[in-house]
Enzyme design. Structure first.
Site, mmCIF file in Angstrom:
data_model
loop_
_atom_site.group_PDB
_atom_site.id
_atom_site.type_symbol
_atom_site.label_atom_id
_atom_site.label_comp_id
_atom_site.label_asym_id
_atom_site.label_seq_id
_atom_site.Cartn_x
_atom_site.Cartn_y
_atom_site.Cartn_z
ATOM 1 N N GLY A 60 17.703 2.683 -18.930
ATOM 2 C CA GLY A 60 18.472 3.919 -18.897
ATOM 3 C C GLY A 60 18.035 4.851 -20.009
ATOM 4 N N TYR A 92 16.601 -0.656 -21.761
ATOM 5 C CA TYR A 92 17.903 -0.428 -22.390
ATOM 6 C C TYR A 92 18.770 -1.681 -22.289
ATOM 7 C CZ TYR A 92 22.565 1.612 -23.155
ATOM 8 O OH TYR A 92 23.830 1.889 -23.624
ATOM 9 N N HIS A 180 9.232 -2.358 -17.928
ATOM 10 C CA HIS A 180 9.749 -2.329 -16.560
ATOM 11 C C HIS A 180 8.864 -3.190 -15.646
ATOM 12 C CE1 HIS A 180 12.829 0.805 -17.049
ATOM 13 N NE2 HIS A 180 12.018 1.306 -17.959
ATOM 14 N N GLU A 182 9.494 -3.974 -12.633
ATOM 15 C CA GLU A 182 9.688 -3.591 -11.236
ATOM 16 C C GLU A 182 8.720 -2.534 -10.743
ATOM 17 O OE1 GLU A 182 12.515 -0.914 -13.627
ATOM 18 O OE2 GLU A 182 11.634 -2.915 -13.757
ATOM 19 N N LYS A 389 15.461 1.846 4.202
ATOM 20 C CA LYS A 389 14.848 2.279 5.461
ATOM 21 C C LYS A 389 13.985 1.195 6.109
ATOM 22 C CE LYS A 389 14.624 5.967 7.113
ATOM 23 N NZ LYS A 389 15.343 6.636 8.242
#
Length: 534
Positions: A60, A92, A180, A182, A389
């Site tokens: 964040g 974070y 990160h 991901e 989706k």
């Protein structure tokens, strides 16, 4: 879909506002494990009621030093320890773990952003078979840093600048990554997540679309009474069609579909989708021509958010009238409205169900989320509300929706209203855009690129430029072409066309569409832009 009914251990993500938070959700689902994202400031009861096996604290933009910085609720750490819950902090989230468990976080002397090499410096659980000295590239995005680790925590990786890159306390089952994993910019990130979930946490990967289909049909039957009738708003897109098919399998003839021509459809869209509904899907559909109604209310409106809310309101008004007419015909009033709302729609319009999120911004209201009036008479059924989706397409395949229909590019509920920048009723903007869009999409299909691209469309810009056509000076419109690749619409990259393709398309448009003398291409990713222009 009830998260408690899923046959897979739940991985719960607490959202602290990172632009990548929902990418974590998607990556974990790709591992056949159910993941759900709620607000990082959710109550302890909201968290524990979901009974997660793993909790991930997202990144964040905040600093743990600010007075109003978001955090997990009081009692969270004790609950996790007492119940054997594994906790992973990302960016974070790592800093929250350090601060809340007795360590120290300080403003970094050297901020770390972008790709950076990290090195394993201690015996590691989270990195699996990695040895001390092994290196990998990771995506950093932080200003603060962990200066002192809480008691019992081990440093397992450092950045090339010497900052904490990974830490863990195996006894307490708390782990942290300052980068990160991901994002695709961390090439070994998915391997780390896979190892963490399956080898460390012992998560059972049992989530699949077959179970989702069966569970959703069961849930619909449990929601809709045996005598209740349901209206389904069909847009001609994949989402509403799969939602309708699910409900039809659950309640049969008590489903009544309506397709609304709002005057904002693509070239021959009404004729094409009605033929598909009748011949291929065998769904009973009533077509309502409300183009004049929509366009009259949109006259003079230029703000995209206002357009969406007006369109959402008019859709509901039409559904209410349709429900009244059905009541006269059936002798009973329809009780429910089915919509093909997806998880990204909910995420971008407002917080996920029950999240109460306060630490991230609304990006845009979707006509079937932010545009719904508070006094709507019909109760909602949104069977796809927690799906992305690509998951909906897989669900449609299981439900025998024709593959060609499932591969259709997404089309926004507000239609061309968000692709004509400015007043959609001014001049011949809609007609021009329909022609341009048809040429662009057909050219993509002819080139064999349609299935490679996640979404492509044209945009009508509210500017005119000078041109030369037929040896004469023209002062005509500018149109933009947009094509992106994506998995779920949460992030996207622009599609790189060959120059010859763009040259051919531009010539076709300028030679065929009266009133256009300039074609440009949008080469912006998401983020920083959204996919639609608006």
């Amino acid at each position: 879909m009830d998260p408690k009914a899923v046959k897979s251990d739940l991985v719960l993500i607490l959202d602290y506002g990172s632009q990548y938070t929902h990418l974590i959700t998607r990556r974990i689902r790709a591992l056949n494990t159910f993941s759900l994202c709620i607000s990082g400031t959710s109550t302890l009861d909201a968290i524990t009621s979901l009974n997660p096996k793993v909790v991930i604290l997202s990144g964040g933009p905040h600093s743990v030093h600010t007075a109003d910085s978001p955090s997990f609720p009081n009692g969270f750490v004790d609950w996790a320890l007492e119940n054997g819950v594994f906790v992973l902090g990302i960016c974070y989230g790592l800093q929250l773990i350090v601060q809340k468990l007795g360590g120290e976080v300080r403003v970094g002397t050297e901020q770390e952003y972008g790709k950076m090499e990290i090195e394993v410096v201690g015996n590691s659980g989270i990195f699996g078979n990695k040895k001390i000295g092994d290196k990998q590239v990771a995506w950093m995005s932080h200003g603060d840093e962990a200066a002192r680790l809480p008691e019992g925590f081990d440093l397992v990786a450092k950045s090339q600048q010497g900052g904490v890159a990974a830490l863990e306390n195996r006894e307490k089952r708390f782990y942290g990554l300052q980068y990160h994993p991901e994002v695709s910019h961390s090439p070994e990130g998915m391997d780390t997540l896979r190892h963490f979930l399956f080898d460390i946490c012992g998560v059972a990967a049992g989530w699949n679309m077959e179970d989702v289909s069966a569970e959703e049909i069961k849930a619909i039957k449990g929601t809709v009474g045996p005598e209740d009738h349901v209206i389904c708003a069909l847009s001609g897109g994949v989402d509403s069609t799969v939602a309708a098919t699910l409900v039809h399998k659950a309640i049969g003839h008590r489903l009544h579909c309506i397709f609304v021509d709002n005057g904002l459809l693509r070239y021959k869209e009404r004729e094409r989708v009605m033929e598909t509904f009748e011949k291929d899907l065998h769904l009973p559909v009533t077509c309502v021509d409300a183009s004049e109604q929509f366009l009259s209310h949109l006259k003079g409106v230029t703000d995209p958010e206002m357009k969406r809310k007006i369109i959402g309101r008019e859709f509901i008004n039409i559904f209410d009238v349709f429900a009244h007419d059905l009541e006269q015909k059936l002798g009973t009033k329809p009780a429910y409205l089915v919509q093909g709302t997806l998880y990204p729609d909910v995420i971008e319009s407002c917080p996920p169900p029950g999240s109460g999120r306060t630490h991230s911004h609304t990006i845009k209201s979707h006509h079937n989320v932010g545009g719904l009036p508070k006094d709507m008479k019909l109760k909602l059924i949104e069977p796809l509300k927690l799906l992305f989706k690509d998951e909906v397409r897989e669900l449609g395949r299981i439900l025998d929706v024709p593959v060609g229909f499932l591969k259709r590019h997404p089309f926004p509920g507000p239609g061309l209203a968000v692709r004509v920048l400015g007043d959609v009723t001014q001049g011949n903007a809609l007609d021009v855009l329909r022609q341009v869009d048809e040429i662009f999409i057909q050219s993509i299909k002819d080139a064999g690129l349609y299935d490679t691209i996640w979404q492509a469309f044209a945009v009508f810009l509210p500017v005119r430029t000078v041109g030369v056509q037929g040896d004469q000076r023209t002062h005509s419109h500018v149109v933009a072409l947009r094509a992106v690749t994506s998995q779920d619409g949460m992030t996207a990259d622009w599609y790189y066309f060959e120059h010859k393709f763009l040259d051919d398309v531009s010539r076709k448009i300028c030679n065929s569409v009266r009133g256009v003398n300039r074609v440009v291409q949008d080469i912006t990713s998401k983020p920083p832009s959204t996919i639609e222009w608006e």
